[in-house]
Scaffold this motif. Structure first.
Motif, PDB file in Angstrom:
ATOM      1  N   PRO A  92      -2.429   1.258  11.411  1.00 14.34           N
ATOM      2  CA  PRO A  92      -1.878   1.494  10.069  1.00 14.34           C
ATOM      3  C   PRO A  92      -2.318   0.425   9.077  1.00 14.34           C
ATOM      4  CG  PRO A  92      -0.165   1.655  11.750  1.00 14.34           C
ATOM      5  CD  PRO A  92      -1.367   1.077  12.426  1.00 14.34           C
ATOM      6  N   THR A  93      -2.563   0.833   7.842  1.00 12.60           N
ATOM      7  CA  THR A  93      -2.820  -0.101   6.757  1.00 12.60           C
ATOM      8  C   THR A  93      -1.602  -0.095   5.833  1.00 12.60           C
ATOM      9  OG1 THR A  93      -3.770   1.437   5.138  1.00 12.60           O
ATOM     10  CG2 THR A  93      -5.237   0.637   6.880  1.00 12.60           C
ATOM     11  N   SER A  94      -1.671  -0.852   4.754  1.00 13.43           N
ATOM     12  CA  SER A  94      -0.523  -0.924   3.847  1.00 13.43           C
ATOM     13  C   SER A  94      -0.541   0.172   2.783  1.00 13.43           C
ATOM     14  CB  SER A  94      -0.481  -2.295   3.160  1.00 13.43           C
ATOM     15  OG  SER A  94      -1.656  -2.501   2.401  1.00 13.43           O
ATOM     16  N   ARG A  95      -1.621   0.963   2.692  1.00 14.18           N
ATOM     17  CA  ARG A  95      -1.670   2.015   1.673  1.00 14.18           C
ATOM     18  C   ARG A  95      -0.731   3.154   2.052  1.00 14.18           C
ATOM     19  NH1 ARG A  95      -6.636   4.609  -1.763  1.00 14.18           N
ATOM     20  NH2 ARG A  95      -5.518   6.408  -2.592  1.00 14.18           N
ATOM     21  N   MET A  96       0.230   3.416   1.204  1.00 12.47           N
ATOM     22  CA  MET A  96       1.271   4.396   1.507  1.00 12.47           C
ATOM     23  C   MET A  96       0.841   5.797   1.098  1.00 12.47           C
ATOM     24  SD  MET A  96       5.298   4.325   0.426  1.00 12.47           S
ATOM     25  CE  MET A  96       5.081   4.667  -1.325  1.00 12.47           C
ATOM     26  N   TYR A  97       0.897   6.727   2.050  1.00  6.51           N
ATOM     27  CA  TYR A  97       0.651   8.137   1.771  1.00  6.51           C
ATOM     28  C   TYR A  97       1.957   8.911   1.649  1.00  6.51           C
ATOM     29  CZ  TYR A  97      -4.414   7.875   2.554  1.00  6.51           C
ATOM     30  OH  TYR A  97      -5.759   7.605   2.448  1.00  6.51           O
ATOM     31  N   CYS A  98       2.974   8.449   2.347  1.00  8.16           N
ATOM     32  CA  CYS A  98       4.303   9.053   2.250  1.00  8.16           C
ATOM     33  C   CYS A  98       5.320   7.940   2.442  1.00  8.16           C
ATOM     34  CB  CYS A  98       4.483  10.136   3.318  1.00  8.16           C
ATOM     35  SG  CYS A  98       6.157  10.845   3.378  1.00  8.16           S
ATOM     36  N   GLY A  99       6.345   7.922   1.593  1.00  7.10           N
ATOM     37  CA  GLY A  99       7.346   6.876   1.701  1.00  7.10           C
ATOM     38  C   GLY A  99       8.651   7.297   1.056  1.00  7.10           C
ATOM     39  N   VAL A 100       9.684   6.508   1.296  1.00  2.00           N
ATOM     40  CA  VAL A 100      11.008   6.806   0.744  1.00  2.00           C
ATOM     41  C   VAL A 100      11.618   5.528   0.173  1.00  2.00           C
ATOM     42  CG1 VAL A 100      11.472   8.746   2.285  1.00  2.00           C
ATOM     43  CG2 VAL A 100      12.095   6.435   3.007  1.00  2.00           C
ATOM     44  N   LEU A 101      12.430   5.703  -0.863  1.00  2.00           N
ATOM     45  CA  LEU A 101      13.237   4.589  -1.341  1.00  2.00           C
ATOM     46  C   LEU A 101      14.363   4.376  -0.342  1.00  2.00           C
ATOM     47  CD1 LEU A 101      13.652   5.145  -5.198  1.00  2.00           C
ATOM     48  CD2 LEU A 101      11.712   4.229  -3.927  1.00  2.00           C
ATOM     49  N   GLU A 102      14.496   3.160   0.130  1.00  2.00           N
ATOM     50  CA  GLU A 102      15.553   2.852   1.103  1.00  2.00           C
ATOM     51  C   GLU A 102      16.035   1.418   0.868  1.00  2.00           C
ATOM     52  OE1 GLU A 102      16.059   2.766   5.932  1.00  2.00           O
ATOM     53  OE2 GLU A 102      15.062   4.466   4.983  1.00  2.00           O
ATOM     54  N   PRO A 103      17.316   1.237   0.582  1.00  2.00           N
ATOM     55  CA  PRO A 103      17.817  -0.113   0.294  1.00  2.00           C
ATOM     56  C   PRO A 103      17.694  -1.028   1.512  1.00  2.00           C
ATOM     57  CG  PRO A 103      19.401   1.580  -0.368  1.00  2.00           C
ATOM     58  CD  PRO A 103      18.362   2.261   0.462  1.00  2.00           C
ATOM     59  N   GLU A 104      17.235  -2.241   1.287  1.00  2.16           N
ATOM     60  CA  GLU A 104      17.182  -3.259   2.337  1.00  2.16           C
ATOM     61  C   GLU A 104      17.429  -4.610   1.670  1.00  2.16           C
ATOM     62  OE1 GLU A 104      17.568  -5.421   4.972  1.00  2.16           O
ATOM     63  OE2 GLU A 104      17.062  -3.495   5.911  1.00  2.16           O
TER      64      GLU A 104
END
Length: 425
Positions: free
Chosen positions: A247-259
């Motif tokens: 995996p690389t850091s380029r996001m193809y799919c992601g979600v907002l998630e509090p952390e």
């Protein structure tokens, strides 16, 4: 080149407007009454087709000479807010801030000493370690050359990567025997003339065992007074993959998630260095340690800036409003948003097909993620589709077609040069 008449005297220049992050803030800026002029070395790029772009200007190549770029800006008939896009544009603005402000431009970027410390992966790693922020063990090539015993102490595998280049430029090395060649490859990458002004070194870093969904980021904006204005954390669901399936850091799919841990550590680090402007801070989660490791600080908007704008984290607008003295309110979502980089080439779908053929990705799971998202109550953000800026979407499709055609022609030419004829598949 002019698309629409200016509605206001409030002027914003978007540097490197052919880049994804610039596209992601265009509509946000114009919807709040700003007149946007794009600066680019290209002549064919998606934003050119947007009816929200007032005009675009051909600029010198920033990676060739900072001084020539300054002379170009100095010669512009109108002065206004300058929004950086790539890392190098922030480096330029930071070094030339005093001179640009004297010419009448408005900008909000980190001071040069803060930028030099935190944008460089090696010095950032050391700064984090000194503050107790978890990071992977990292060594410069100079340290390893001076003390070869360091190699014996490493926990394998390791990654060899540049200290100041983006875009997944790294080599994963499983054993000592492959270290020298990996270092040689990355050294060649950082010594290219096209990235000379990035002033990148090379480091060896212990690998943090993780999967695609263990890549996180914290996106923040600091105002010109050095105060944290907005932050949001994002979890990757799917990323681009190397040929080896890493995996690389380029996001193809992601979600907002509090952390909360990421926000706390990001604010602690950046505030200590009196940060200004954008920051895209990346973390890797280790399931084995139940710990987040900070990997890098990027002084810019992320490539998926459209996700921020669409979910209420309008950092491009915050930047312009802050410098213009305009009152603005932060009201971004913290969850309930799913992002897909669908309409780009390369992107989620095109790379998904390739990676499934390589055996690195289950294409069925990719399709299932779309089905789940559109059936859920989540806001779905597709990059780049905006019903209020279909011109930009059309421009992106046309750019994809051109890019695919250019790559196909280049491939055929290479085969002809290598073999004299094009072999049959």
């Amino acid at each position: 080149m002019t698309r629409v008449a200016a509605l206001t005297d409030r002027l914003v220049y978007l540097m490197d407007c052919e880049q994804r992050c610039a596209e992601g803030v265009l509509y946000s800026l114009t919807s709040h009454g700003y007149r946007v002029i794009g600066l680019t070395t290209s002549t064919f790029f998606p934003m050119r087709f947007s009816w929200h772009l007032d005009t675009w200007l051909r600029s010198p190549a920033l990676n060739e000479s900072f001084e020539k770029y300054f002379d170009f800006l100095k010669g512009l008939p109108e002065k206004g807010v300058i929004v950086p896009s790539g890392d190098l544009s922030v480096k330029f603005l930071s070094r030339y801030a005093t001179r640009l402000e004297a010419e009448g431009f408005l900008l909000n970027v980190p001071a040069q000493d803060s930028l030099d410390t935190l944008f460089d992966k090696y010095s950032c790693n050391r700064a984090c370690a000194a503050m107790g922020i978890p990071v992977a063990r990292t060594f410069s090539i100079t340290e390893i050359e001076q003390d070869p015993a360091i190699i014996d102490s490493l926990r394998w595998p390791v990654v060899v990567k540049p200290t100041a280049l983006a875009g997944g430029n790294y080599r994963k090395v499983g054993a000592r025997s492959g270290l020298a060649s990996a270092i040689g490859e990355i050294r060649q990458a950082v010594e290219k003339e096209s990235v000379r002004l990035n002033e990148s070194g090379v480091v060896v870093q212990e690998w943090v065992d993780s999967g695609m969904e263990d890549n996180w980021s914290c996106e923040v904006y600091y105002n010109r007074a050095g105060q944290l204005v907005d932050s949001v954390t994002i979890k990757r669901v799917r990323t681009s993959l190397s040929k080896q399936g890493t995996p690389t850091s380029r996001m193809y799919c992601g979600v907002l998630e509090p952390e909360a841990r990421l926000v706390k550590r990001t604010e602690e680090l950046l505030s200590a260095y009196k940060w200004r402007g954008f920051a895209h801070v990346e973390y890797i989660y280790s399931r084995q340690d139940d710990e987040f490791y900070l990997t890098e600080v990027n002084p810019r908007l992320p490539g998926y800036a459209y996700l921020l704008s669409a979910s209420g984290h309008e950092h491009g607008w915050f930047y312009a409003a802050d410098l213009s003295g305009e009152t603005f309110h932060v009201n971004g979502k913290s969850r309930g948003v799913t992002y897909f980089e669908t309409l780009r080439y390369p992107g989620d779908i095109t790379d998904g097909v390739i990676n499934s053929l390589r055996g690195n990705l289950d294409f069925g799971s990719l399709i299932a993620s779309y089905v789940r998202a559109f059936r859920s109550r989540d806001q779905v953000v597709v990059d780049h589709f905006n019903a209020k800026d279909l011109g930009l979407t059309l421009g992106l499709v046309l750019t994809n077609i051109k890019s695919f055609f250019d790559k196909s022609v280049s491939y055929i030419k290479r085969r002809i040069r290598r073999h004299g004829v094009v072999r049959k598949a």
